[in-house]
Design an enzyme around this catalytic site. Structure first.
Site, PDB file in Angstrom:
ATOM      1  N   TYR A  97      48.796  40.296  33.679  1.00 30.77           N
ATOM      2  CA  TYR A  97      48.196  40.836  35.133  1.00 30.77           C
ATOM      3  C   TYR A  97      47.287  42.010  34.488  1.00 30.77           C
ATOM      4  O   TYR A  97      46.275  42.349  34.548  1.00 30.77           O
ATOM      5  CB  TYR A  97      48.686  41.126  36.243  1.00 30.77           C
ATOM      6  CG  TYR A  97      48.265  41.409  37.876  1.00 30.77           C
ATOM      7  CD1 TYR A  97      47.790  40.609  38.221  1.00 30.77           C
ATOM      8  CD2 TYR A  97      48.397  42.878  37.872  1.00 30.77           C
ATOM      9  CE1 TYR A  97      47.009  41.462  39.711  1.00 30.77           C
ATOM     10  CE2 TYR A  97      47.452  43.502  39.306  1.00 30.77           C
ATOM     11  CZ  TYR A  97      47.037  42.397  40.201  1.00 30.77           C
ATOM     12  OH  TYR A  97      46.613  42.856  40.532  1.00 30.77           O
ATOM     13  N   LYS A 135      43.748  42.699  34.480  1.00 32.34           N
ATOM     14  CA  LYS A 135      43.235  44.071  35.731  1.00 32.34           C
ATOM     15  C   LYS A 135      42.037  45.221  34.143  1.00 32.34           C
ATOM     16  O   LYS A 135      40.878  45.901  34.819  1.00 32.34           O
ATOM     17  CB  LYS A 135      44.042  44.444  36.454  1.00 32.34           C
ATOM     18  CG  LYS A 135      44.215  43.568  36.913  1.00 32.34           C
ATOM     19  CD  LYS A 135      42.580  43.153  38.192  1.00 32.34           C
ATOM     20  CE  LYS A 135      42.954  42.384  39.265  1.00 32.34           C
ATOM     21  NZ  LYS A 135      42.337  41.998  39.873  1.00 32.34           N
ATOM     22  N   ASP A 144      37.635  26.336  43.492  1.00 39.74           N
ATOM     23  CA  ASP A 144      38.793  26.894  42.610  1.00 39.74           C
ATOM     24  C   ASP A 144      37.431  27.615  41.493  1.00 39.74           C
ATOM     25  O   ASP A 144      37.073  27.565  40.275  1.00 39.74           O
ATOM     26  CB  ASP A 144      39.553  25.889  41.963  1.00 39.74           C
ATOM     27  CG  ASP A 144      40.365  26.932  41.099  1.00 39.74           C
ATOM     28  OD1 ASP A 144      40.486  28.100  40.807  1.00 39.74           O
ATOM     29  OD2 ASP A 144      41.015  26.260  40.335  1.00 39.74           O
ATOM     30  N   ASP A 186      36.832  30.618  48.497  1.00 41.32           N
ATOM     31  CA  ASP A 186      38.289  30.210  48.252  1.00 41.32           C
ATOM     32  C   ASP A 186      38.777  29.412  48.004  1.00 41.32           C
ATOM     33  O   ASP A 186      37.975  28.224  48.031  1.00 41.32           O
ATOM     34  CB  ASP A 186      39.230  31.145  49.550  1.00 41.32           C
ATOM     35  CG  ASP A 186      40.028  31.800  49.083  1.00 41.32           C
ATOM     36  OD1 ASP A 186      40.679  33.200  48.891  1.00 41.32           O
ATOM     37  OD2 ASP A 186      41.311  30.888  48.170  1.00 41.32           O
TER      38      ASP A 186
HETATM   39  N1  LIG Z   1      48.137  42.796  46.955  1.00 46.19           N
HETATM   40  C1  LIG Z   1      48.112  43.969  46.799  1.00 46.19           C
HETATM   41  O1  LIG Z   1      49.193  44.765  46.651  1.00 46.19           O
HETATM   42  C2  LIG Z   1      47.230  44.295  45.526  1.00 46.19           C
HETATM   43  C3  LIG Z   1      46.789  45.890  44.619  1.00 46.19           C
HETATM   44  C4  LIG Z   1      46.542  46.015  44.076  1.00 46.19           C
HETATM   45  C5  LIG Z   1      45.111  44.805  43.856  1.00 46.19           C
HETATM   46  N2  LIG Z   1      45.081  43.816  44.382  1.00 46.19           N
HETATM   47  C6  LIG Z   1      43.915  42.644  44.143  1.00 46.19           C
HETATM   48  O2  LIG Z   1      42.957  43.187  45.429  1.00 46.19           O
HETATM   49  C7  LIG Z   1      42.425  41.333  45.297  1.00 46.19           C
HETATM   50  C8  LIG Z   1      42.543  40.235  46.673  1.00 46.19           C
HETATM   51  O3  LIG Z   1      44.218  40.095  46.923  1.00 46.19           O
HETATM   52  P1  LIG Z   1      44.821  39.835  48.154  1.00 46.19           P
HETATM   53  O4  LIG Z   1      46.087  40.939  47.984  1.00 46.19           O
HETATM   54  O5  LIG Z   1      44.256  40.143  49.552  1.00 46.19           O
HETATM   55  O6  LIG Z   1      45.550  38.821  47.886  1.00 46.19           O
HETATM   56  P2  LIG Z   1      45.819  37.391  48.647  1.00 46.19           P
HETATM   57  O7  LIG Z   1      47.105  36.499  48.181  1.00 46.19           O
HETATM   58  O8  LIG Z   1      46.126  37.558  49.943  1.00 46.19           O
HETATM   59  O9  LIG Z   1      44.216  37.159  48.760  1.00 46.19           O
HETATM   60  C9  LIG Z   1      43.571  36.437  47.443  1.00 46.19           C
HETATM   61  C10 LIG Z   1      43.219  34.658  47.720  1.00 46.19           C
HETATM   62  O10 LIG Z   1      42.294  34.695  46.866  1.00 46.19           O
HETATM   63  C11 LIG Z   1      42.326  33.132  46.671  1.00 46.19           C
HETATM   64  N3  LIG Z   1      42.433  32.810  45.263  1.00 46.19           N
HETATM   65  C12 LIG Z   1      43.103  33.140  44.493  1.00 46.19           C
HETATM   66  N4  LIG Z   1      43.260  32.322  43.808  1.00 46.19           N
HETATM   67  C13 LIG Z   1      41.907  31.132  43.761  1.00 46.19           C
HETATM   68  C14 LIG Z   1      41.011  30.765  42.832  1.00 46.19           C
HETATM   69  N5  LIG Z   1      41.281  30.228  41.544  1.00 46.19           N
HETATM   70  N6  LIG Z   1      39.771  30.098  43.204  1.00 46.19           N
HETATM   71  C15 LIG Z   1      39.741  30.871  44.525  1.00 46.19           C
HETATM   72  N7  LIG Z   1      39.866  31.858  45.173  1.00 46.19           N
HETATM   73  C16 LIG Z   1      41.411  32.601  44.488  1.00 46.19           C
HETATM   74  C17 LIG Z   1      43.723  33.432  47.518  1.00 46.19           C
HETATM   75  O11 LIG Z   1      43.579  31.465  48.146  1.00 46.19           O
HETATM   76  C18 LIG Z   1      43.568  34.368  48.794  1.00 46.19           C
HETATM   77  O12 LIG Z   1      42.946  33.178  49.416  1.00 46.19           O
HETATM   78  C19 LIG Z   1      43.339  40.367  43.671  1.00 46.19           C
HETATM   79  O13 LIG Z   1      42.220  40.672  42.716  1.00 46.19           O
HETATM   80  C20 LIG Z   1      44.312  41.455  43.370  1.00 46.19           C
HETATM   81  O14 LIG Z   1      44.766  41.789  42.097  1.00 46.19           O
HETATM   82  C21 LIG Z   1      45.529  43.456  45.190  1.00 46.19           C
END
Ligand SMILES: NC(=O)c1ccc[n+]([C@@H]2O[C@H](COP(=O)([O-])OP(=O)(O)OC[C@H]3O[C@@H](n4cnc5c(N)ncnc54)[C@H](O)[C@@H]3O)[C@@H](O)[C@H]2O)c1
Length: 333
Positions: free
Chosen positions: A237, A241, A147, A123
Site C-alpha cells: 500500500y 500510494k 471493477d 464503483d
Molecule cells: N479510510 C482511511 O483511513 C484512508 C486513509 C488514507 C487514504 N485513504 C484512501 O482513500 C480512498 C477511499 O477510501 P475510503 O476510506 O473511502 O474507503 P472505502 O472502502 O469506504 O471506499 C472505497 C470504495 O472503493 C471501491 N473499490 C474498491 N475496489 C474497487 C475496484 N477494484 N473497482 C472499483 N471500485 C473499487 C469500494 O467498493 C468502496 O466503495 C482510498 O484510495 C484509500 O486508500 C483512506
C-alpha cells in the site's frame, strides 16, 4: 432547567463536556466494557461517525439510544448542516468519481451533486451505487458498476460521460494487509497495485486525453499518509500510494500549459470503515501498531470531500501538483 439538546452530529469532545451527554456516553461505554480513553484520537469526530469507524459493530440504533438517553428520551431535530456546500461551483460540469459507493468517494459524489455537478459515480459495488442513486434521487447521477482493475471498465466509465469531462476524482482504493516486504505475497502486491495504481492510471489516461481535446480539466488523486511515510501501512500500500504521488507530479508538469491541473490529497486516518484484509502480515502489523498513537486526530469523509471538491473547483485555479495533507496534523508529527 434542561440542558442544550445534543445530537449525533456533535463531536465526541462536545458530548464528554455536556452535562447529560457526558454521563450518557460514558455510561454506554462502561456497559460495553470499553473506556472513553480508547476514543481519544476520535474526539473531534461527530458521535454518529462511530458507526462508520467501527465498521458497523456499533449500530445507528445504539447511537440513537445514547442520544435519547442524553435528551430525556427524545432525539432532537438536527440543525441544518452549515457549510455543506459552497454554492454551485460545478453547475454545468461533469465529474467522474471513482469509489463512489462508500466513504470518501460517496461523500465526494454527494457534495459534487449538491454543488450542481453531473456526476458519473463508479464503483465495484453495484448495491452501494444503487443506494447512492436512491439517496441523491436526481437526474444528476449516472452510475457505472465496474471493477477498476479490469481494463474494460475505462471505456464504460468514459462513455457514460458522453463527451464532456470537466473533473475526475480518483478516490477508489484498497488497503493492504500491513505486510512488511518479506511477508508480501504476489497476490496482495498485484491486487493492491491493480486497483490503486494501474486502474487509476488507465482511467486517468483516457480522461486526460479527453480533457486535452476539450481544453482542460481538473484531476484529484487520493493517496494516503502512506504516501509520505513508511509507518502508516504495509509495503504494498505504501509503495502504491507513493506511485500515486509520482503520477500526480508527472501530470502536473506534463500538462501545466495544457489546462489540466492535477493534485493529490493525503488523508490521514478517516472514519470510513475501509476494509483491512484478515490475513495481516504479523511482523509488519506489529511494527505499524507501535506507530498508531502518533495519529493526532481522525477526520471524516465529508471533510476529505470538501478538500477534493475545492481542488477540483476553480477556487484552486492556481494549485497544480500539490501534495496536500488532509490529516488533522499527522504529517507535522
Ligand atoms: N479510510 C482511511 O483511513 C484512508 C486513509 C488514507 C487514504 N485513504 C484512501 O482513500 C480512498 C477511499 O477510501 P475510503 O476510506 O473511502 O474507503 P472505502 O472502502 O469506504 O471506499 C472505497 C470504495 O472503493 C471501491 N473499490 C474498491 N475496489 C474497487 C475496484 N477494484 N473497482 C472499483 N471500485 C473499487 C469500494 O467498493 C468502496 O466503495 C482510498 O484510495 C484509500 O486508500 C483512506
Amino acid at each position: 432547567m434542561s440542558s442544550t439538546p445534543i445530537t449525533d452530529r456533535d463531536t465526541i469532545q462536545t458530548w464528554l463536556e455536556h452535562p447529560t451527554g457526558g454521563p450518557a456516553l460514558r455510561g454506554f461505554l462502561e456497559r460495553a466494557g470499553s473506556d472513553v480513553d480508547q476514543l481519544a484520537p476520535a474526539y473531534g469526530l461527530p458521535l454518529g461517525k462511530l458507526v462508520d469507524l467501527s465498521g458497523g459493530k456499533m449500530s445507528q440504533e445504539a447511537i440513537d439510544a445514547i442520544v435519547r438517553d442524553a435528551n430525556g428520551g427524545e432525539i432532537p431535530a438536527a440543525a441544518e448542516q452549515s457549510a455543506s456546500s459552497s454554492g454551485h461551483r460545478f453547475e454545468g460540469r461533469t465529474i467522474i468519481v471513482t469509489g463512489a459507493a462508500n466513504g470518501i468517494g460517496r461523500a465526494t459524489a454527494r457534495r459534487a451533486v449538491a454543488e450542481g455537478a453531473k456526476v458519473i459515480a463508479t464503483d465495484i459495488s453495484g448495491d452501494g451505487l444503487a443506494s447512492l442513486a436512491e439517496e441523491l434521487g436526481s437526474g444528476q447521477v449516472i452510475t457505472v458498476t465496474a471493477d477498476l482493475s479490469d481494463a474494460a471498465a475505462v471505456d464504460e466509465i468514459v462513455a457514460a460521460a458522453d463527451g464532456q469531462i470537466d473533473g475526475l476524482a480518483n478516490v477508489a482504493g484498497i488497503m493492504d494487509n500491513f505486510a512488511a516486504i518479506h511477508e508480501v505475497t504476489d497476490e496482495v502486491w498485484a491486487r493492491v497495485f491493480n486497483v490503486n495504481v494501474t486502474g487509476l492510471m488507465r482511467l486517468t489516461r483516457a480522461v486526460s486525453a479527453r480533457m486535452l481535446e476539450n481544453g482542460g480539466g481538473s484531476i484529484v488523486n487520493v493517496a494516503s499518509e502512506a504516501a509520505l511515510r513508511g509507518s502508516a501501512a504495509g509495503t504494498a500500500y505504501t509503495a502504491s500510494k507513493h506511485a500515486v504521488v509520482g503520477i500526480t507530479k508527472s501530470m502536473a508538469v506534463m500538462y501545466a500549459q495544457a489546462g489540466i491541473r492535477t493534485n493529490v490529497t493525503v488523508p490521514g486516518a478517516v472514519a470510513t470503515g475501509i476494509a483491512v484484509p484478515k490475513d495481516v502480515g504479523e511482523f509488519g502489523n506489529e511494527r505499524m501498531t507501535s506507530y498508531r498513537p502518533n495519529i493526532p486526530a481522525m477526520t471524516t469523509a465529508e471533510e476529505q470531500a470538501a478538500t477534493i471538491l475545492w481542488l477540483l473547483s476553480d477556487d484552486a485555479a492556481a494549485v497544480n501538483g500539490a501534495v496536500l495533507a488532509v490529516d488533522g496534523g499527522w504529517s507535522a508529527v
